[in-house]
Design an enzyme around this catalytic site. Structure first.
Site, PDB file in Angstrom:
ATOM      1  N   GLY A  16       0.994  -1.171   0.096  1.00 59.49           N
ATOM      2  CA  GLY A  16       0.009   0.022   0.024  1.00 59.49           C
ATOM      3  C   GLY A  16       0.847   1.191   0.064  1.00 59.49           C
ATOM      4  O   GLY A  16       1.857   1.219   0.671  1.00 59.49           O
ATOM      5  N   ARG A  77       1.232  -5.327  -5.265  1.00 61.47           N
ATOM      6  CA  ARG A  77       1.409  -6.357  -4.226  1.00 61.47           C
ATOM      7  C   ARG A  77       1.619  -7.573  -5.460  1.00 61.47           C
ATOM      8  O   ARG A  77       0.991  -7.744  -6.144  1.00 61.47           O
ATOM      9  CB  ARG A  77       0.361  -6.623  -3.543  1.00 61.47           C
ATOM     10  CG  ARG A  77       0.031  -5.495  -2.514  1.00 61.47           C
ATOM     11  CD  ARG A  77      -1.169  -5.741  -1.481  1.00 61.47           C
ATOM     12  NE  ARG A  77      -1.008  -4.865  -0.416  1.00 61.47           N
ATOM     13  CZ  ARG A  77      -1.972  -4.021  -0.027  1.00 61.47           C
ATOM     14  NH1 ARG A  77      -3.046  -3.585  -0.935  1.00 61.47           N
ATOM     15  NH2 ARG A  77      -1.924  -2.989   0.785  1.00 61.47           N
ATOM     16  N   ASP A 108       5.166  -4.970   5.977  1.00 61.15           N
ATOM     17  CA  ASP A 108       5.586  -6.259   6.434  1.00 61.15           C
ATOM     18  C   ASP A 108       5.732  -7.094   5.226  1.00 61.15           C
ATOM     19  O   ASP A 108       6.622  -7.861   4.853  1.00 61.15           O
ATOM     20  CB  ASP A 108       4.802  -6.638   7.491  1.00 61.15           C
ATOM     21  CG  ASP A 108       3.098  -6.850   7.192  1.00 61.15           C
ATOM     22  OD1 ASP A 108       2.858  -6.309   6.262  1.00 61.15           O
ATOM     23  OD2 ASP A 108       2.457  -7.337   8.210  1.00 61.15           O
ATOM     24  N   THR A 131       4.163   2.556   5.557  1.00 61.72           N
ATOM     25  CA  THR A 131       2.907   2.109   5.711  1.00 61.72           C
ATOM     26  C   THR A 131       1.979   3.162   6.444  1.00 61.72           C
ATOM     27  O   THR A 131       2.779   3.681   7.549  1.00 61.72           O
ATOM     28  CB  THR A 131       2.784   0.571   6.152  1.00 61.72           C
ATOM     29  OG1 THR A 131       1.187   0.513   6.415  1.00 61.72           O
ATOM     30  CG2 THR A 131       3.569   0.537   7.447  1.00 61.72           C
ATOM     31  N   ASP A 133      -0.214   2.138   8.344  1.00 57.32           N
ATOM     32  CA  ASP A 133      -0.858   1.288   9.557  1.00 57.32           C
ATOM     33  C   ASP A 133       0.296   1.651  10.820  1.00 57.32           C
ATOM     34  O   ASP A 133      -0.138   1.217  11.912  1.00 57.32           O
ATOM     35  CB  ASP A 133      -0.705  -0.076   9.028  1.00 57.32           C
ATOM     36  CG  ASP A 133      -1.946  -0.119   8.371  1.00 57.32           C
ATOM     37  OD1 ASP A 133      -2.712   0.671   7.860  1.00 57.32           O
ATOM     38  OD2 ASP A 133      -2.034  -1.400   7.868  1.00 57.32           O
ATOM     39  N   ASP A 135       2.420  -0.398  11.726  1.00 55.40           N
ATOM     40  CA  ASP A 135       2.420  -1.446  12.366  1.00 55.40           C
ATOM     41  C   ASP A 135       3.853  -2.452  12.477  1.00 55.40           C
ATOM     42  O   ASP A 135       3.741  -3.827  12.522  1.00 55.40           O
ATOM     43  CB  ASP A 135       1.285  -2.579  11.859  1.00 55.40           C
ATOM     44  CG  ASP A 135       1.543  -2.518  10.504  1.00 55.40           C
ATOM     45  OD1 ASP A 135       2.238  -1.961   9.869  1.00 55.40           O
ATOM     46  OD2 ASP A 135       0.927  -3.415   9.914  1.00 55.40           O
ATOM     47  N   ARG A 177      -6.090  -2.843   9.028  1.00 56.25           N
ATOM     48  CA  ARG A 177      -6.628  -4.063   8.825  1.00 56.25           C
ATOM     49  C   ARG A 177      -6.286  -4.905  10.190  1.00 56.25           C
ATOM     50  O   ARG A 177      -6.979  -5.703  10.693  1.00 56.25           O
ATOM     51  CB  ARG A 177      -5.936  -4.601   7.625  1.00 56.25           C
ATOM     52  CG  ARG A 177      -6.927  -5.155   6.764  1.00 56.25           C
ATOM     53  CD  ARG A 177      -6.014  -5.920   5.538  1.00 56.25           C
ATOM     54  NE  ARG A 177      -4.787  -5.321   5.409  1.00 56.25           N
ATOM     55  CZ  ARG A 177      -4.131  -5.239   3.823  1.00 56.25           C
ATOM     56  NH1 ARG A 177      -4.640  -5.923   3.176  1.00 56.25           N
ATOM     57  NH2 ARG A 177      -3.064  -4.522   3.764  1.00 56.25           N
TER      58      ARG A 177
HETATM   59  O1  F6P Z   1      -1.679  -1.236   4.894  1.00 54.90           O
HETATM   60  C1  F6P Z   1      -2.119  -0.132   4.485  1.00 54.90           C
HETATM   61  C2  F6P Z   1      -3.680  -0.227   4.176  1.00 54.90           C
HETATM   62  O2  F6P Z   1      -4.120   1.228   3.970  1.00 54.90           O
HETATM   63  C3  F6P Z   1      -4.491  -0.938   5.491  1.00 54.90           C
HETATM   64  O3  F6P Z   1      -4.780  -0.030   6.475  1.00 54.90           O
HETATM   65  C4  F6P Z   1      -5.815  -1.294   4.423  1.00 54.90           C
HETATM   66  O4  F6P Z   1      -6.557  -2.242   5.285  1.00 54.90           O
HETATM   67  C5  F6P Z   1      -5.155  -1.848   3.293  1.00 54.90           C
HETATM   68  O5  F6P Z   1      -4.110  -1.161   3.063  1.00 54.90           O
HETATM   69  C6  F6P Z   1      -6.048  -1.602   2.162  1.00 54.90           C
HETATM   70  O6  F6P Z   1      -5.340  -2.082   0.947  1.00 54.90           O
HETATM   71  P1  F6P Z   1      -5.979  -1.961  -0.378  1.00 54.90           P
HETATM   72  O7  F6P Z   1      -5.557  -0.430  -0.825  1.00 54.90           O
HETATM   73  O8  F6P Z   1      -5.276  -2.798  -1.287  1.00 54.90           O
HETATM   74  O9  F6P Z   1      -7.497  -2.087  -0.600  1.00 54.90           O
END
Ligand code: F6P
Length: 328
Positions: A16, A77, A108, A131, A133, A135, A177
Site C-alpha cells: 500500500g 502487491r 511487512d 505504511t 498503519d 504496524d 486491517r
Molecule cells: O496497509 C495499509 C492499508 O491502507 C490498510 O490500512 C488497509 O487495510 C489496506 O492497506 C487496504 O489495502 P488496499 O488498498 O489494497 O485495499
C-alpha cells in the site's frame, strides 16, 4: 565494511502506498548521487522488478516530488515474487542493470519478500518502513502514519460539526486491517467518545452502556472511531448491533477509506522519510543488509527483517487508558 562493492542501488516502493514515499525516494537518489553512486528506480514494486521495468534516476528526476502523496515509482502487491521462479527473474533483472543493492520502501509484506530474496541471492537489501498503519516493530513511526492520522482527524472534525447539529451518533471507520494505531491516535486527537481497535476485545453491551450514560448526561451526539480490523465488527456491523441498545439514537456510519492514504505528506512524514532514505543508503555502504531502518527515541536504528515482520507492535496501554478517561 561489506563484502559487496556497491555502485548501483535500486529503489522500489511496494504494498500500500503511503504519503512520504516520494520524499524517501528523493532522499535515496540525492544521497546516492552525493556519494557518486547510481540510483535506479524500479517501477511497481516487485512486479516491475520481475518484468525489468527499471530506469535511471537522476538528482533532477526527483525534483518537485517531496510534497506529493502516492509514489512516482508506483506500487503493487506481487504474487509472482512469492515464487522461486519469480524471484529468479527479479534477480536476472537486477543483474541486467548491474544493480548491486536494493532499498525497498513498504510494509511487512515488502520486507517478507526482501528477506527471502536477500538470502537466496546474497544481495544487500535495506528496508524503509512506509505504511500508514504504523504496524512495524523496530520504529516508533512509519512513513505515512502521521499524514493518515491528520487526514482522518480533520475528517472527524467535520463529521463532529454535523453530528452535533443533528444530535447523531456516528460510527466512523478508519484504516488498519490488523492494527489500531490510526484509530487510537485519530480518536485521541479528535476527542472521540469511544475507540475500537483490533488489539482489544469489546463487549457491545458495555459499549452501549457507555453511550446510554452519555445520553443521560445530555451528551446528545457522539463519535465512535472503529478500526477497520476491529474484531467485534466493522463500523456498519457495530452500529447495527448498538442501535437497538441505545434509545432514540439516530445512528450514522462514515467510512473514511482511501482518502487516508493520499494527500501531501505532513512535515513530520517528510522529515522521517528524508532521514530514513538518507540513512538507508549510508547503511548499505556500511555493510548492513536484511534489516529495516527505523527511528526509536529519535535515534536511527536497524532491526533485522525477521524481527520487524514477526514481532508484534501494539499501541501503548497507557494511551488506551488515557483515551478512555479523557472521553468520559
Ligand atoms: O496497509 C495499509 C492499508 O491502507 C490498510 O490500512 C488497509 O487495510 C489496506 O492497506 C487496504 O489495502 P488496499 O488498498 O489494497 O485495499
Amino acid at each position: 565494511m561489506s563484502e559487496h562493492n556497491i555502485n548501483r542501488i535500486g529503489v522500489l516502493t511496494s504494498g500500500g502506498d503511503a504519503p512520504g514515499m516520494n520524499a524517501a525516494i528523493r532522499a535515496v537518489v540525492r544521497t546516492a548521487s552525493f556519494l557518486d553512486l547510481h540510483a535506479y528506480g524500479i517501477m511497481r514494486g516487485y512486479a516491475g522488478l520481475i518484468e525489468g521495468e527499471i530506469k535511471r534516476l537522476e538528482k533532477s528526476t526527483v525534483g518537485n516530488i517531496i510534497h506529493r502523496g502516492g509514489t512516482i515509482l508506483k506500487t503493487a502487491r506481487s504474487d509472482a515474487f512469492r515464487t522461486k521462479e519469480g524471484r529468479q527473474k527479479a534477480f536476472d533483472s537486477l543483474m541486467a542493470h548491474d544493480i548491486d543493492a536494493l532499498i525497498v520502501i513498504g510494509g511487512d509484506g515488502t520486507f517478507t519478500g526482501a528477506n527471502v530474496f536477500a538470502e537466496e541471492f546474497n544481495i544487500p537489501i535495506i528496508g524503509v518502513p512506509g505504511t500508514i498503519d504504523n504496524d512495524l516493530y523496530g520504529t516508533d513511526l512509519t512513513i505515512g502514519f502521521d499524514t493518515a492520522v491528520n487526514t482522518a482527524m480533520e475528517t472527524v472534525d467535520r463529521i463532529r460539526d454535523t453530528a452535533d447539529a443533528h444530535s447523531r451518533l456516528f460510527f466512523i471507520e478508519v484504516m488498519g486491517r490488523h492494527s489500531g494505531f490510526i484509530a487510537l491516535y485519530t480518536g485521541i486527537g479528535s476527542g472521540a467518545g469511544s475507540i475500537m481497535i483490533p488489539e482489544k476485545s469489546y463487549d457491545i453491551d458495555s459499549v452501549a452502556r457507555t453511550l446510554r450514560k452519555g445520553v443521560r448526561r445530555q451528551k446528545l451526539f457522539n463519535l465512535i472511531i472503529v478500526a477497520e480490523g476491529n474484531t467485534t465488527g466493522n463500523a456498519f456491523e457495530v452500529a447495527n448491533k448498538v442501535k437497538d441498545l441505545v434509545d432514540n439514537a439516530e445512528v450514522k456510519v462514515s467510512v473514511i477509506g482511501h482518502a487516508q492514504r493520499g494527500g501531501a505528506p505532513t512535515a513530520m512524514d517528510r522529515l522521517l522519510a528524508s532521514r530514513l532514505g538518507y540513512g538507508a543508503v549510508n547503511a548499505l555502504l556500511e555493510g548492513q543488509s536484511r534489516a529495516m531502518i527505523g527511528v526509536l527515541n529519535n535515534q536511527i536504528t536497524f532491526t533485522p527483517f525477521i524481527d520487524a515482520i514477526s514481532k508484534p507492535k501494539v499501541p501503548n496501554e497507557d494511551l488506551i487508558r488515557m483515551a478512555e478517561i479523557l472521553s468520559l
